[in-house]
Motif scaffolding. Structure first.
Motif, PDB file in Angstrom:
ATOM      1  N   ASP A  93      29.683  49.919  16.912  1.00 46.07           N
ATOM      2  CA  ASP A  93      29.974  49.858  18.345  1.00 46.07           C
ATOM      3  C   ASP A  93      31.133  48.897  18.580  1.00 46.07           C
ATOM      4  OD1 ASP A  93      28.843  47.292  18.193  1.00 46.07           O
ATOM      5  OD2 ASP A  93      26.959  47.887  19.137  1.00 46.07           O
ATOM      6  N   ALA A  94      31.641  48.902  19.797  1.00 50.63           N
ATOM      7  CA  ALA A  94      32.798  48.065  20.128  1.00 50.63           C
ATOM      8  C   ALA A  94      32.620  47.498  21.525  1.00 50.63           C
ATOM      9  CB  ALA A  94      34.086  48.872  20.044  1.00 50.63           C
ATOM     10  N   HIS A  95      32.966  46.224  21.679  1.00 50.30           N
ATOM     11  CA  HIS A  95      32.839  45.535  22.959  1.00 50.30           C
ATOM     12  C   HIS A  95      34.064  44.668  23.224  1.00 50.30           C
ATOM     13  CE1 HIS A  95      28.633  46.466  21.960  1.00 50.30           C
ATOM     14  NE2 HIS A  95      28.439  46.483  23.259  1.00 50.30           N
ATOM     15  N   VAL A  96      34.236  44.317  24.470  1.00 51.49           N
ATOM     16  CA  VAL A  96      35.253  43.357  24.883  1.00 51.49           C
ATOM     17  C   VAL A  96      34.540  42.062  25.245  1.00 51.49           C
ATOM     18  CG1 VAL A  96      37.017  42.807  26.593  1.00 51.49           C
ATOM     19  CG2 VAL A  96      36.787  45.154  25.739  1.00 51.49           C
ATOM     20  N   LEU A  97      34.970  40.960  24.656  1.00 49.58           N
ATOM     21  CA  LEU A  97      34.448  39.636  24.983  1.00 49.58           C
ATOM     22  C   LEU A  97      35.441  38.945  25.895  1.00 49.58           C
ATOM     23  CD1 LEU A  97      32.645  40.282  22.516  1.00 49.58           C
ATOM     24  CD2 LEU A  97      32.856  37.883  21.843  1.00 49.58           C
ATOM     25  N   SER A 133      40.455  38.471  34.208  1.00 48.16           N
ATOM     26  CA  SER A 133      39.460  38.022  35.184  1.00 48.16           C
ATOM     27  C   SER A 133      38.336  39.040  35.362  1.00 48.16           C
ATOM     28  CB  SER A 133      40.125  37.747  36.532  1.00 48.16           C
ATOM     29  OG  SER A 133      40.832  38.885  36.991  1.00 48.16           O
ATOM     30  N   ALA A 134      38.596  40.324  35.062  1.00 46.96           N
ATOM     31  CA  ALA A 134      37.581  41.365  35.238  1.00 46.96           C
ATOM     32  C   ALA A 134      36.492  41.296  34.178  1.00 46.96           C
ATOM     33  CB  ALA A 134      38.241  42.743  35.218  1.00 46.96           C
ATOM     34  N   VAL A 135      36.773  40.639  33.043  1.00 49.61           N
ATOM     35  CA  VAL A 135      35.784  40.575  31.959  1.00 49.61           C
ATOM     36  C   VAL A 135      35.394  39.137  31.625  1.00 49.61           C
ATOM     37  CG1 VAL A 135      36.495  42.769  30.943  1.00 49.61           C
ATOM     38  CG2 VAL A 135      37.616  40.655  30.200  1.00 49.61           C
ATOM     39  N   ALA A 136      35.875  38.169  32.375  1.00 50.05           N
ATOM     40  CA  ALA A 136      35.600  36.758  32.077  1.00 50.05           C
ATOM     41  C   ALA A 136      34.102  36.482  32.053  1.00 50.05           C
ATOM     42  CB  ALA A 136      36.268  35.865  33.113  1.00 50.05           C
ATOM     43  N   GLY A 137      33.655  35.805  30.995  1.00 56.09           N
ATOM     44  CA  GLY A 137      32.258  35.433  30.869  1.00 56.09           C
ATOM     45  C   GLY A 137      31.329  36.594  30.600  1.00 56.09           C
ATOM     46  N   ARG A 138      31.874  37.756  30.267  1.00 58.42           N
ATOM     47  CA  ARG A 138      31.062  38.956  30.089  1.00 58.42           C
ATOM     48  C   ARG A 138      31.308  39.587  28.722  1.00 58.42           C
ATOM     49  NH1 ARG A 138      32.917  42.931  34.401  1.00 58.42           N
ATOM     50  NH2 ARG A 138      31.120  44.118  33.650  1.00 58.42           N
ATOM     51  N   VAL A 139      30.347  40.408  28.283  1.00 56.83           N
ATOM     52  CA  VAL A 139      30.507  41.276  27.120  1.00 56.83           C
ATOM     53  C   VAL A 139      30.444  42.697  27.663  1.00 56.83           C
ATOM     54  CG1 VAL A 139      29.572  42.011  24.902  1.00 56.83           C
ATOM     55  CG2 VAL A 139      29.403  39.604  25.595  1.00 56.83           C
ATOM     56  N   VAL A 140      31.546  43.431  27.544  1.00 51.57           N
ATOM     57  CA  VAL A 140      31.686  44.742  28.172  1.00 51.57           C
ATOM     58  C   VAL A 140      31.907  45.799  27.094  1.00 51.57           C
ATOM     59  CG1 VAL A 140      33.038  46.107  29.815  1.00 51.57           C
ATOM     60  CG2 VAL A 140      32.711  43.656  30.205  1.00 51.57           C
ATOM     61  N   ALA A 141      31.182  46.898  27.169  1.00 55.10           N
ATOM     62  CA  ALA A 141      31.382  47.997  26.216  1.00 55.10           C
ATOM     63  C   ALA A 141      32.817  48.505  26.310  1.00 55.10           C
ATOM     64  CB  ALA A 141      30.397  49.125  26.511  1.00 55.10           C
ATOM     65  N   LEU A 142      33.430  48.778  25.160  1.00 57.94           N
ATOM     66  CA  LEU A 142      34.835  49.186  25.154  1.00 57.94           C
ATOM     67  C   LEU A 142      35.048  50.463  25.970  1.00 57.94           C
ATOM     68  CD1 LEU A 142      37.670  48.546  24.057  1.00 57.94           C
ATOM     69  CD2 LEU A 142      37.148  50.026  22.097  1.00 57.94           C
ATOM     70  N   GLU A 143      34.070  51.377  25.955  1.00 61.11           N
ATOM     71  CA  GLU A 143      34.241  52.618  26.712  1.00 61.11           C
ATOM     72  C   GLU A 143      34.319  52.379  28.218  1.00 61.11           C
ATOM     73  OE1 GLU A 143      29.818  52.698  25.272  1.00 61.11           O
ATOM     74  OE2 GLU A 143      31.790  52.036  24.500  1.00 61.11           O
ATOM     75  N   ASP A 144      33.814  51.235  28.669  1.00 59.89           N
ATOM     76  CA  ASP A 144      33.873  50.936  30.103  1.00 59.89           C
ATOM     77  C   ASP A 144      35.280  50.541  30.552  1.00 59.89           C
ATOM     78  OD1 ASP A 144      31.220  51.502  30.339  1.00 59.89           O
ATOM     79  OD2 ASP A 144      30.539  49.419  30.302  1.00 59.89           O
TER      80      ASP A 144
END
Length: 299
Positions: A93-97, A133-144
């Protein structure tokens, strides 16, 4: 048991601690192997003339043994992380930190490989299509952020790779494709200039007002633009920069006096350093250093 690990840098070779360089493969690929007690290695891959050099700071491959601790150092830079192994959905899987302000710790289940591309400050929108700023402090799935089709295509290519170096090249190529085809608003020059000053100049403490004055804007305006560009405020950014300077100095010379490290890193004094280590890492400096000596992977 220590094994070999890999890291890929675009614009210079990253050399892990206490490791002599070894050259692998064929030019122009350059690999650096590293070993950490407790099961880790990292290698560096630096393709000559990489098209991602302007947006990717470093790309690393971590090979993690089962039950080996993983310590993730906080950074303002956004990362794309790919996991291979039982902890990942369907084995990969892949995520954005997003930007993070505190040390994170975990113990992965089973043997696992992870691949991470640390983006340069201000490169998030060019690579991901969204500001930091849209992903700050979050772990977001790359597909999102990339969309289902693009993320699925990348994962299929990664799943077919035989090793970490090949996977690094696939991710590097996917990022290059995104940068070449996606039009986006450039990062604020004001925010980048302020970050450079806060990272390299030893304001004690983070004197955001002094930086704003030097750049000819109000402190309020600088805070707004900075947070919009990077997902953290300038004061938090400077706090992380101090922390990273101190941690790097302590790891390079464990006999160095903490008072000296504190002064050189931009703290008021040793007490100030210890307080900020507690706030960021939840532990005093020597305890964190002890963790890093046996950590399987260090962000």
């Amino acid at each position: 048991m220590a094994r070999t690990v890999a890291s890929h840098t675009t614009g210079g070779l990253e050399k892990p601690d206490n490791v002599a360089p070894r050259l692998y493969g064929r030019a122009p690929d350059r690999i650096l192997s590293a070993m950490h007690p407790g099961a880790a290695h990292r290698q560096s891959y630096d393709p000559s003339g990489a098209s991602t050099a302007a947006v990717v700071e470093v790309l690393m491959v971590h090979e993690l043994d089962a039950d080996a601790p993983h310590v993730l150092i906080p950074r303002a830079e956004v990362e794309i992380v790919v996991r291979f192994g039982p902890a990942a959905r369907r084995g990969i899987d892949a995520h954005v930190l997003g930007a993070r302000e505190h040390v994170r710790r975990k113990v992965p289940r089973g043997t696992q490989r992870s691949l991470s591309a640390r983006l340069r400050l201000g490169a998030s929108e060019a690579v991901l299509g969204v500001p930091a700023s849209a992903v700050a402090g979050r772990v977001v799935a790359l597909e999102d952020v990339w969309g289902d089709a693009a993320a699925r295509r990348l994962l299929e290519r990664l799943a077919a790779t035989p090793d970490g170096l090949a996977a690094a090249k696939v991710l590097d190529a996917a990022i290059a494709e995104r940068v070449a085809t996606d039009a986006c608003r450039p990062c604020s020059r004001l925010a980048l200039e302020a970050a450079e000053k806060l990272r390299n100049n030893l304001f004690v403490p983070a004197n955001v007002n002094a930086v704003a004055d030097e750049l000819g804007v109000s402190e309020r305006h600088l805070r707004r633009v900075f947070r919009g560009a990077f997902g953290v405020g300038p004061k938090a950014f400077a706090k992380l920069a101090r922390f990273q300077r101190a941690l790097r100095a302590a790891r390079e010379d464990e006999r160095a006096a903490w008072a000296t490290i504190a002064a050189d890193a931009g703290y008021y004094d040793q007490a100030h350093l210890i307080a900020e280590f507690h706030a960021i890492a939840g532990a005093p400096p020597r305890v964190l250093l002890g963790e890093l000596r046996v950590a399987a992977s260090i962000g």
